[in-house]
Design a protein around this motif. Structure first.
Motif, PDB file in Angstrom:
ATOM      1  N   MET A  14      30.362 -27.051   3.217  1.00  0.00           N
ATOM      2  CA  MET A  14      30.706 -26.269   4.409  1.00  0.00           C
ATOM      3  C   MET A  14      32.200 -26.361   4.705  1.00  0.00           C
ATOM      4  N   ARG A  15      32.764 -27.556   4.574  1.00  0.00           N
ATOM      5  CA  ARG A  15      34.200 -27.735   4.836  1.00  0.00           C
ATOM      6  C   ARG A  15      35.053 -26.991   3.815  1.00  0.00           C
ATOM      7  N   ARG A  16      34.661 -27.074   2.544  1.00  0.00           N
ATOM      8  CA  ARG A  16      35.474 -26.463   1.490  1.00  0.00           C
ATOM      9  C   ARG A  16      35.343 -24.952   1.440  1.00  0.00           C
ATOM     10  N   SER A  17      34.214 -24.406   1.891  1.00  0.00           N
ATOM     11  CA  SER A  17      34.010 -22.964   1.786  1.00  0.00           C
ATOM     12  C   SER A  17      34.119 -22.236   3.111  1.00  0.00           C
ATOM     13  N   THR A  18      34.130 -22.944   4.211  1.00  0.00           N
ATOM     14  CA  THR A  18      34.141 -22.392   5.580  1.00  0.00           C
ATOM     15  C   THR A  18      32.903 -21.546   5.874  1.00  0.00           C
ATOM     16  N   LEU A  19      31.810 -21.800   5.169  1.00  0.00           N
ATOM     17  CA  LEU A  19      30.542 -21.125   5.454  1.00  0.00           C
ATOM     18  C   LEU A  19      29.682 -22.043   6.309  1.00  0.00           C
ATOM     19  N   SER A  20      28.826 -21.441   7.123  1.00  0.00           N
ATOM     20  CA  SER A  20      27.893 -22.251   7.893  1.00  0.00           C
ATOM     21  C   SER A  20      26.691 -22.607   7.030  1.00  0.00           C
ATOM     22  N   ARG A  21      25.908 -23.565   7.489  1.00  0.00           N
ATOM     23  CA  ARG A  21      24.715 -23.992   6.763  1.00  0.00           C
ATOM     24  C   ARG A  21      23.722 -22.829   6.636  1.00  0.00           C
ATOM     25  N   THR A  22      23.593 -22.035   7.709  1.00  0.00           N
ATOM     26  CA  THR A  22      22.670 -20.900   7.690  1.00  0.00           C
ATOM     27  C   THR A  22      23.129 -19.844   6.700  1.00  0.00           C
ATOM     28  N   THR A  23      24.421 -19.568   6.655  1.00  0.00           N
ATOM     29  CA  THR A  23      24.944 -18.580   5.711  1.00  0.00           C
ATOM     30  C   THR A  23      24.732 -19.047   4.282  1.00  0.00           C
ATOM     31  N   MET A  24      24.945 -20.346   4.019  1.00  0.00           N
ATOM     32  CA  MET A  24      24.689 -20.872   2.675  1.00  0.00           C
ATOM     33  C   MET A  24      23.225 -20.703   2.306  1.00  0.00           C
ATOM     34  N   TRP A  25      22.336 -21.000   3.246  1.00  0.00           N
ATOM     35  CA  TRP A  25      20.899 -20.875   2.995  1.00  0.00           C
ATOM     36  C   TRP A  25      20.524 -19.428   2.692  1.00  0.00           C
ATOM     37  N   ARG A  26      21.065 -18.495   3.476  1.00  0.00           N
ATOM     38  CA  ARG A  26      20.784 -17.071   3.227  1.00  0.00           C
ATOM     39  C   ARG A  26      21.314 -16.626   1.870  1.00  0.00           C
ATOM     40  N   MET A  27      22.508 -17.076   1.526  1.00  0.00           N
ATOM     41  CA  MET A  27      23.088 -16.712   0.232  1.00  0.00           C
ATOM     42  C   MET A  27      22.306 -17.348  -0.918  1.00  0.00           C
ATOM     43  N   GLN A  28      21.786 -18.552  -0.713  1.00  0.00           N
ATOM     44  CA  GLN A  28      20.954 -19.182  -1.744  1.00  0.00           C
ATOM     45  C   GLN A  28      19.669 -18.387  -1.948  1.00  0.00           C
ATOM     46  N   ASN A  29      19.069 -17.920  -0.875  1.00  0.00           N
ATOM     47  CA  ASN A  29      17.856 -17.112  -0.997  1.00  0.00           C
ATOM     48  C   ASN A  29      18.125 -15.793  -1.706  1.00  0.00           C
ATOM     49  N   ALA A  30      19.329 -15.258  -1.542  1.00  0.00           N
ATOM     50  CA  ALA A  30      19.704 -14.018  -2.223  1.00  0.00           C
ATOM     51  C   ALA A  30      20.289 -14.299  -3.608  1.00  0.00           C
ATOM     52  N   ARG A  31      20.326 -15.572  -3.995  1.00  0.00           N
ATOM     53  CA  ARG A  31      20.877 -16.011  -5.291  1.00  0.00           C
ATOM     54  C   ARG A  31      22.353 -15.670  -5.438  1.00  0.00           C
ATOM     55  N   GLU A  32      23.098 -15.760  -4.326  1.00  0.00           N
ATOM     56  CA  GLU A  32      24.532 -15.494  -4.332  1.00  0.00           C
ATOM     57  C   GLU A  32      25.342 -16.776  -4.144  1.00  0.00           C
ATOM     58  N   PHE A  33      24.666 -17.906  -4.091  1.00  0.00           N
ATOM     59  CA  PHE A  33      25.313 -19.196  -3.857  1.00  0.00           C
ATOM     60  C   PHE A  33      24.560 -20.233  -4.685  1.00  0.00           C
ATOM     61  N   PRO A  34      25.231 -21.253  -5.206  1.00  0.00           N
ATOM     62  CA  PRO A  34      24.544 -22.258  -6.028  1.00  0.00           C
ATOM     63  C   PRO A  34      23.376 -22.915  -5.289  1.00  0.00           C
ATOM     64  N   GLU A  35      22.371 -23.236  -6.062  1.00  0.00           N
ATOM     65  CA  GLU A  35      21.140 -23.820  -5.537  1.00  0.00           C
ATOM     66  C   GLU A  35      21.369 -25.252  -5.077  1.00  0.00           C
ATOM     67  N   SER A  36      20.732 -25.630  -3.971  1.00  0.00           N
ATOM     68  CA  SER A  36      20.812 -27.011  -3.505  1.00  0.00           C
ATOM     69  C   SER A  36      19.674 -27.810  -4.128  1.00  0.00           C
ATOM     70  N   HIS A  37      19.915 -29.099  -4.302  1.00  0.00           N
ATOM     71  CA  HIS A  37      18.951 -29.989  -4.955  1.00  0.00           C
ATOM     72  C   HIS A  37      18.644 -31.157  -4.039  1.00  0.00           C
ATOM     73  N   LYS A  38      17.393 -31.550  -4.009  1.00  0.00           N
ATOM     74  CA  LYS A  38      16.991 -32.702  -3.219  1.00  0.00           C
ATOM     75  C   LYS A  38      17.317 -33.956  -4.013  1.00  0.00           C
ATOM     76  N   ILE A  39      18.249 -34.738  -3.526  1.00  0.00           N
ATOM     77  CA  ILE A  39      18.703 -35.941  -4.216  1.00  0.00           C
ATOM     78  C   ILE A  39      17.769 -37.112  -3.903  1.00  0.00           C
ATOM     79  N   SER A  40      17.431 -37.262  -2.650  1.00  0.00           N
ATOM     80  CA  SER A  40      16.500 -38.294  -2.223  1.00  0.00           C
ATOM     81  C   SER A  40      15.867 -37.816  -0.918  1.00  0.00           C
ATOM     82  N   ARG A  41      15.069 -38.650  -0.321  1.00  0.00           N
ATOM     83  CA  ARG A  41      14.411 -38.257   0.923  1.00  0.00           C
ATOM     84  C   ARG A  41      15.461 -37.992   2.013  1.00  0.00           C
TER      85      ARG A  41
END
Length: 94
Positions: free
Chosen positions: A17-44
């Motif tokens: 978020m800091r490096r791209s100036t995108l909000s968490r919601t915008t990243m999530w929407r872009m991930q759903n549209a496959r326009e942003f890299p996928e997030s991975h669950k590292i741990s709980r």
């Protein structure tokens, strides 16, 4: 969920978020549209993005995958769209 690759660096969503100036919601929407890299669950309770994919996205060289989801949702009922269902003849008590 994919298993993490060995020797892969991850950045947290807060760093992204800091490096791209995108909000968490915008990243999530872009991930759903496959326009942003996928997030991975590292741990709980911990989610991160591969740093190499994020840097490629920032530079404009990231090649995204085509969407795997259907564009239209499946109908909830097996009825045709022009079928009119009967309306009950009783009235609710006031």
């Amino acid at each position: 969920m994919r298993k993490p690759l060995p020797n892969t660096r991850y950045i947290t969503l807060a760093d992204a978020m800091r490096r791209s100036t995108l909000s968490r919601t915008t990243m999530w929407r872009m991930q759903n549209a496959r326009e942003f890299p996928e997030s991975h669950k590292i741990s709980r309770g911990r989610v991160a993005i591969r740093e190499s994919e994020f840097n490629e996205w920032l530079n404009g060289t990231w090649s995204h995958k085509p969407p795997f989801r259907l564009l239209r949702p499946k109908p909830r009922f097996p009825y045709p769209s022009n079928l009119v269902l009967p309306v009950p003849s009783w009235r609710p008590a006031h």
